[in-house]
Design a protein around this motif. Structure first.
Motif, PDB file in Angstrom:
ATOM      1  N   VAL A 164       0.824  -1.213   0.000  1.00 14.90           N
ATOM      2  CA  VAL A 164       0.000   0.000   0.000  1.00 14.90           C
ATOM      3  C   VAL A 164       0.854   1.258   0.000  1.00 14.90           C
ATOM      4  O   VAL A 164       0.562   2.215  -0.718  1.00 14.90           O
ATOM      5  N   PHE A 165       1.919   1.267   0.805  1.00 19.32           N
ATOM      6  CA  PHE A 165       2.737   2.473   0.922  1.00 19.32           C
ATOM      7  C   PHE A 165       4.092   2.353   0.229  1.00 19.32           C
ATOM      8  O   PHE A 165       4.819   3.332   0.148  1.00 19.32           O
ATOM      9  N   GLY A 166       4.458   1.143  -0.235  1.00 21.49           N
ATOM     10  CA  GLY A 166       5.739   0.968  -0.892  1.00 21.49           C
ATOM     11  C   GLY A 166       6.890   1.066   0.068  1.00 21.49           C
ATOM     12  O   GLY A 166       7.937   1.615  -0.232  1.00 21.49           O
ATOM     13  N   ARG A 167       6.729   0.521   1.247  1.00 17.82           N
ATOM     14  CA  ARG A 167       7.721   0.688   2.289  1.00 17.82           C
ATOM     15  C   ARG A 167       8.689  -0.478   2.336  1.00 17.82           C
ATOM     16  O   ARG A 167       8.310  -1.616   2.224  1.00 17.82           O
ATOM     17  N   VAL A 168       9.944  -0.186   2.587  1.00 15.64           N
ATOM     18  CA  VAL A 168      10.951  -1.209   2.820  1.00 15.64           C
ATOM     19  C   VAL A 168      11.015  -1.437   4.315  1.00 15.64           C
ATOM     20  O   VAL A 168      10.424  -0.748   5.078  1.00 15.64           O
ATOM     21  N   SER A 169      11.800  -2.372   4.810  1.00 11.57           N
ATOM     22  CA  SER A 169      11.629  -2.727   6.207  1.00 11.57           C
ATOM     23  C   SER A 169      12.471  -2.021   7.234  1.00 11.57           C
ATOM     24  O   SER A 169      13.513  -2.470   7.590  1.00 11.57           O
ATOM     25  N   LEU A 170      12.026  -0.976   7.826  1.00 10.28           N
ATOM     26  CA  LEU A 170      12.633  -0.336   9.002  1.00 10.28           C
ATOM     27  C   LEU A 170      11.620   0.556   9.637  1.00 10.28           C
ATOM     28  O   LEU A 170      10.484   0.550   9.251  1.00 10.28           O
ATOM     29  N   PRO A 171      12.034   1.434  10.581  1.00 11.53           N
ATOM     30  CA  PRO A 171      11.042   2.248  11.237  1.00 11.53           C
ATOM     31  C   PRO A 171      10.186   3.040  10.261  1.00 11.53           C
ATOM     32  O   PRO A 171      10.347   2.928   9.082  1.00 11.53           O
ATOM     33  N   ARG A 172       9.387   3.914  10.813  1.00 11.69           N
ATOM     34  CA  ARG A 172       8.523   4.713   9.969  1.00 11.69           C
ATOM     35  C   ARG A 172       9.409   5.677   9.187  1.00 11.69           C
ATOM     36  O   ARG A 172       9.878   6.642   9.745  1.00 11.69           O
ATOM     37  N   LEU A 173       9.597   5.455   7.906  1.00 14.04           N
ATOM     38  CA  LEU A 173      10.576   6.237   7.196  1.00 14.04           C
ATOM     39  C   LEU A 173      10.005   7.012   6.027  1.00 14.04           C
ATOM     40  O   LEU A 173       8.835   7.002   5.779  1.00 14.04           O
ATOM     41  N   HIS A 174      10.892   7.639   5.277  1.00 11.75           N
ATOM     42  CA  HIS A 174      10.452   8.681   4.347  1.00 11.75           C
ATOM     43  C   HIS A 174      10.926   8.477   2.916  1.00 11.75           C
ATOM     44  O   HIS A 174      11.640   7.556   2.630  1.00 11.75           O
ATOM     45  N   SER A 222      10.885   8.599  16.349  1.00 17.08           N
ATOM     46  CA  SER A 222      10.245   9.912  16.424  1.00 17.08           C
ATOM     47  C   SER A 222      10.584  10.760  15.209  1.00 17.08           C
ATOM     48  O   SER A 222       9.707  11.408  14.619  1.00 17.08           O
ATOM     49  N   ASN A 223      11.849  10.754  14.825  1.00 13.69           N
ATOM     50  CA  ASN A 223      12.240  11.515  13.643  1.00 13.69           C
ATOM     51  C   ASN A 223      11.600  10.946  12.384  1.00 13.69           C
ATOM     52  O   ASN A 223      11.133  11.679  11.504  1.00 13.69           O
ATOM     53  N   ALA A 224      11.567   9.612  12.290  1.00 17.34           N
ATOM     54  CA  ALA A 224      10.987   8.985  11.107  1.00 17.34           C
ATOM     55  C   ALA A 224       9.505   9.296  10.983  1.00 17.34           C
ATOM     56  O   ALA A 224       8.983   9.434   9.875  1.00 17.34           O
ATOM     57  N   GLY A 225       8.814   9.409  12.117  1.00 24.60           N
ATOM     58  CA  GLY A 225       7.394   9.749  12.057  1.00 24.60           C
ATOM     59  C   GLY A 225       7.152  11.071  11.344  1.00 24.60           C
ATOM     60  O   GLY A 225       6.168  11.220  10.627  1.00 24.60           O
ATOM     61  N   HIS A 226       8.035  12.026  11.547  1.00 29.86           N
ATOM     62  CA  HIS A 226       7.899  13.313  10.860  1.00 29.86           C
ATOM     63  C   HIS A 226       8.202  13.164   9.371  1.00 29.86           C
ATOM     64  O   HIS A 226       7.565  13.811   8.536  1.00 29.86           O
TER      65      HIS A 226
END
Length: 438
Positions: free
Chosen positions: A103-113, A251-255
């Motif tokens: 859905v988001f095209g995310r690779v595997s680590l924290p909430r990233l950008h 926390s930084n990744a959330g932003h």
């Protein structure tokens, strides 16, 4: 009943096959052109380049029921509300990794950008989503069933109290969930309610684009929110804690995730565009059309209609290296976001910890400004702190299997030449009273 070791073996073998995963939630084809309605204007996009995420049929939005779990992550809540993840909010480790990728095209680590140096980046890749889901499973989930709750405790595993885990993301404070969130409140300030959007924070985020002709909440804009949320916690929370993983990374990744995960992609905005309408939708904030008053409905996050994710393909997905570049870009404008530490029992008493002292000299703060070394630090940190968290109460045989799963999954994802952290000095963090809150 299958043995735990067999389940773990199957999990690792399946995870190794993730690069061949073909997204199923994408509703576009691979050829032709299509016209769609953007938030502001119509634009032609090449079908298959900007995949549309379905919000109808099996993926129509439904409000969570009284026993469904919803937590502090708007993206995960929206996936459950649309049926991409189980609507009860209890997800499998591999399931969570694959769905966030599709859905988001995310690779595997924290909430990233995603949006690195002006270059187009695609969704969240698997080299981010696998470690994050693994981390959530081991530290806030059920090690036996390899599942975890996106909200509070699932309540099904009788071994939960013995294992010291199973509290879900909402109960993972300082392990996964963290202070100084983009829009949510600090654990101490709101009596443990980390699942609710705090409207003053949300309103400040909206204000950052006041008067802008074409509002777009980009990484630069979210870096301003990052500075605000960090200072807000330091100034108001005597037990604010900014840990090495939950703070510096999560926390930084959330932003970063606001422009990275929530952006709507099109030919007109190939790097994505985040509008006010998108923010309202993903953060479950409703605006009265007459008075303009904002209200938040906890757990009602949704994927916007006519929402197009990043392009598909491994080269377009957001990975750990690209996240590190984004984090470094933010840090160069706002160096305070790399300072591990916390308040010491009073507001405005923030004290930092030297990264070299914390890691036994393996890494220093200068290394965090190098993308390759930052990636090394992220993975080596996970390999170091997870065993520390688990040692407290997890049963011997299960502990060994959990640690084997951790190393077997993470080691193939980064350069083996990355310096290991042999002398982790976690005692340095005990000076911060907020580090013990959970």
């Amino acid at each position: 009943m299958r043995s735990l070791s067999l389940l773990l073996l199957l999990a690792v073998e399946f995870a190794s096959a993730f690069p061949h995963f073909v997204p199923k939630a994408l509703t576009t084809t691979t050829t032709g052109l299509r016209t769609r309605q953007d938030d502001d204007a119509e634009s032609e996009v090449a079908a298959g380049i900007y995949p549309k995420i379905s919000t109808s049929g099996a993926h129509a939005w439904q409000a969570p029921g009284p026993n469904d779990k919803r937590g502090p992550c708007p993206a995960l809540n929206s996936l459950a509300n649309h049926g991409y993840l189980p609507r009860n909010g209890v997800v499998g480790m591999l399931q969570a990794a694959t769905v966030t990728n599709e859905v988001f095209g995310r690779v595997s680590l924290p909430r990233l950008h995603w949006c690195v140096n002006g270059k187009l980046r695609t969704g969240l890749g698997l080299d981010l989503s696998i470690p994050l889901s693994l981390y959530a499973t081991l530290l806030s989930g059920d090690v036996l069933s390899l599942s975890w709750s996106i909200g509070g405790p699932a309540g099904a595993n009788l071994l939960g109290p013995l294992l010291g885990v199973g509290k879900g993301l909402s109960g993972s404070h300082n392990k996964y969930e963290t202070d100084a969130s983009v829009t949510h409140g600090d654990f101490y300030l709101f009596n443990g309610d980390v699942d609710s959007v705090r409207l003053p924070k949300f309103k400040y985020l909206l204000s950052l684009q006041n008067g802008v002709a074409d509002p777009n909440w980009t990484l630069d804009v979210l870096n301003k929110q990052r500075n605000y949320t960090l200072q807000d916690s330091i100034s108001n929370n005597p037990y604010f804690f900014f840990g090495p993983f939950s703070g510096l990374l999560v926390s930084n990744a959330g932003h970063c995730f606001v422009p990275g995960m929530m952006a709507n992609f099109s030919a007109q905005y190939p790097q994505g565009k985040v509008t006010k309408k998108i923010l309202l939708s993903f953060f479950a904030v409703y605006e009265d059309p007459v008075t303009g008053v904002l209200t938040h409905k906890k757990g009602h996050e949704r994927i916007p209609d006519n929402w197009y994710r990043r392009p598909t393909g491994l080269l377009n997905e957001y990975n750990a290296f690209e996240f590190s570049v984004d984090l470094i870009k933010m840090a160069k404008a706002n160096p305070a976001i790399l300072k591990i530490g916390g308040n010491t029992g009073k507001v405005n008493s923030f004290a930092g910890v030297d990264l070299g002292d914390l890691t036994g000299g393996a890494y220093n703060v200068g290394d965090l400004l190098n993308p390759e070394k930052l990636v090394c630090f992220i993975f080596r940190l996970m390999l170091t702190i997870v065993p520390d968290f688990l040692q407290g109460g997890i049963l011997g045989g299960i502990l060994n299997s959990a640690l084997n799963l951790l190393t077997s999954t993470l080691l193939p994802l980064f350069d083996p030449k990355c310096p290991g952290i042999q002398n982790w000095n976690g005692n340095l963090l005990k000076q911060f009273p907020g580090a013990g809150l959970n």
